[in-house]
Scaffold this motif. Structure first.
Motif, PDB file in Angstrom:
ATOM      1  N   PHE A 187      -9.917   5.913  -0.097  1.00 36.94           N
ATOM      2  CA  PHE A 187      -9.484   7.216  -0.604  1.00 36.94           C
ATOM      3  C   PHE A 187      -8.862   8.077   0.487  1.00 36.94           C
ATOM      4  N   ASN A 209      -1.322   7.980   2.077  1.00 37.51           N
ATOM      5  CA  ASN A 209      -2.553   7.353   1.616  1.00 37.51           C
ATOM      6  C   ASN A 209      -2.704   5.992   2.306  1.00 37.51           C
ATOM      7  N   VAL A 211      -4.114   3.238   1.377  1.00 36.74           N
ATOM      8  CA  VAL A 211      -3.835   2.053   0.556  1.00 36.74           C
ATOM      9  C   VAL A 211      -2.338   1.836   0.400  1.00 36.74           C
ATOM     10  N   ASP A 212      -1.565   2.917   0.342  1.00 34.18           N
ATOM     11  CA  ASP A 212      -0.105   2.771   0.227  1.00 34.18           C
ATOM     12  C   ASP A 212       0.493   2.296   1.539  1.00 34.18           C
ATOM     13  N   THR A 229      -4.042  -1.694  -5.427  1.00 36.15           N
ATOM     14  CA  THR A 229      -4.608  -0.579  -4.670  1.00 36.15           C
ATOM     15  C   THR A 229      -5.477   0.302  -5.558  1.00 36.15           C
ATOM     16  N   ASN A 231      -6.777   3.972  -4.914  1.00 33.64           N
ATOM     17  CA  ASN A 231      -6.772   5.158  -4.071  1.00 33.64           C
ATOM     18  C   ASN A 231      -7.868   6.104  -4.557  1.00 33.64           C
ATOM     19  N   GLU A 232      -9.102   5.694  -4.364  1.00 34.57           N
ATOM     20  CA  GLU A 232     -10.236   6.457  -4.875  1.00 34.57           C
ATOM     21  C   GLU A 232     -11.474   6.138  -4.042  1.00 34.57           C
TER      22      GLU A 232
END
Length: 390
Positions: A187, A209, A211-212, A229, A231-232
């Motif tokens: 996250f 981010n 993950v990106d 991904t 994103n959390e």
């Protein structure tokens, strides 16, 4: 090839045909049924058309180097074949020089076998493309990997929790190895202080981010790999949804609440949990598998007090240390996918960077463990921050 060279070549072939034992497809099949090893010495690109059922792939250029690994019993009958029956003569002669007692060359090679209607195996839609064969060529010649193992890697789904210090090297090497689907759960955003150890990220992606940023890096490294991904922040409300769709979970978390949550989710969903952790100059790695060995709670029934377990931001960590532990996690993950070797189940590997030593500690499963103990049903998730005193 000049006429003189061609003549010399034909003389050598004639001498080999006279010297070596040759068998036709039916004879080769009979020998195979009696326990003979069939060895395909063609190049990997030629095998796109198929391979004799039960044969081992060992291209001619690797024969002398890998023969002992693939054919440890020099008394075993061996039948070598190529596309048309010429290279296999040279291969058979090489095996005899290496001390193999009962070697035969398949007359007419794979083409003759196929014309005889004998069993072959062709790559199906889940097999390897020619591009994949070229990319993973060094894997394909390893007996423990080969075509079958590389397809397993291609079809595998691995979840990495954390795209930071541990997740970075693990993700890079899993993607390079050809793990077909890699999930990334994190996250956070990229910060300048991450760049000392989180090698997935770059100064140009500070503020992005994680993950990106990680997906961008992995897609550039190996576009054949699919990246999913999340994103959390991993929590009780989303852990089931995220974990259940993967085959192996790699724990790259940097806090105790997430480690306990991940352990419990892996027990609930019966997923192997490849654990890693780092602190200053020391790293640890293990594999937790329900039914195979202990879980994280067996190792640490209770979390340490918060003041005894400072974060990396508070205590620091040597930048290269996560690289070492993350790569060990990647190796353990690949072993689990291939079902090869001895995973770190029931063993905690401890690396001391200052001393330059590895220690191995045995970890036993606690029969009374609330989560993985004998006859225990999954008790449910808890308030992990409260459990860890945060």
């Amino acid at each position: 090839m000049s006429p003189q060279t061609m003549g010399k070549h034909n003389e050598i072939l004639a001498a080999l045909r006279a010297k070596l034992s040759r068998v036709d497809p039916e004879q080769a099949r009979a020998l195979q049924e009696q326990g003979a090893a069939l060895v395909d010495v063609r190049g990997f690109s030629e095998m796109n058309d198929g391979i004799i059922e039960g044969a081992a792939a060992l291209p001619r250029g690797w024969l002398e180097l890998k023969a002992e690994e693939r054919l440890p019993d020099r008394a075993q009958t061996v039948v070598v074949y190529c596309e048309g029956g010429i290279r296999s003569l040279y291969a058979a002669e090489a095996l005899e020089r290496l001390g193999y007692d009962n070697v035969h060359s398949l007359d007419g090679g794979y083409n003759a076998w196929k014309r005889a209607g004998l069993p072959i195996v062709r790559p199906d839609e889940d097999g390897l493309s020619e591009l994949e064969r070229r990319r993973y060529a060094r894997h394909l010649v390893i007996p423990e990997v080969g075509e079958t193992g590389q397809v397993r890697l291609k079809n595998a789904r691995v979840l990495l929790v954390g795209a930071g210090g541990l997740g970075s090297p693990a993700a890079i090497y899993l993607a390079a190895a050809g793990v077909g689907t890699i999930g990334l759960c994190d996250f956070d955003v990229v910060d300048e202080s991450n760049l000392q150890r989180q090698i997935l990220h770059t100064p140009a992606r500070v503020g992005m981010n994680k993950v990106d940023s990680a997906r961008q890096a992995l897609n550039e490294l190996n576009p054949l790999v699919h990246i999913e991904t999340f994103n959390e922040r991993l929590g009780v409300d989303n852990v089931d949804r995220i974990v259940e769709g993967f085959d192996v979970v790699l724990d790259g978390a940097d806090n105790f609440p997430t480690r306990y949550l991940l352990n419990d989710a892996c027990i609930k969903h019966d997923k192997p949990n490849v654990h890693g952790s780092v602190f200053r100059f020391e790293g640890q790695a293990s594999v937790f598998q329900r039914g195979e060995g202990p879980c994280y709670r067996c190792l640490y029934p209770e979390p340490p007090p918060p003041e005894m377990a400072p974060s990396c931001a508070e205590a620091g960590v040597l930048g290269v240390l996560p690289g070492i532990i993350g790569m060990i996690q990647a190796v353990e993950t690949i072993k689990l996918i291939l079902n090869e070797g001895e995973p770190l189940t029931g063993r905690l590997l401890v690396y001391d960077a200052l001393a330059g030593t590895f220690r191995e500690l045995k970890v036993s499963r606690r029969k009374d463990c609330e989560y993985c103990g004998d006859g225990k049903e999954f008790p449910g998730y808890v308030d992990y921050k409260g459990f860890c005193g945060l």
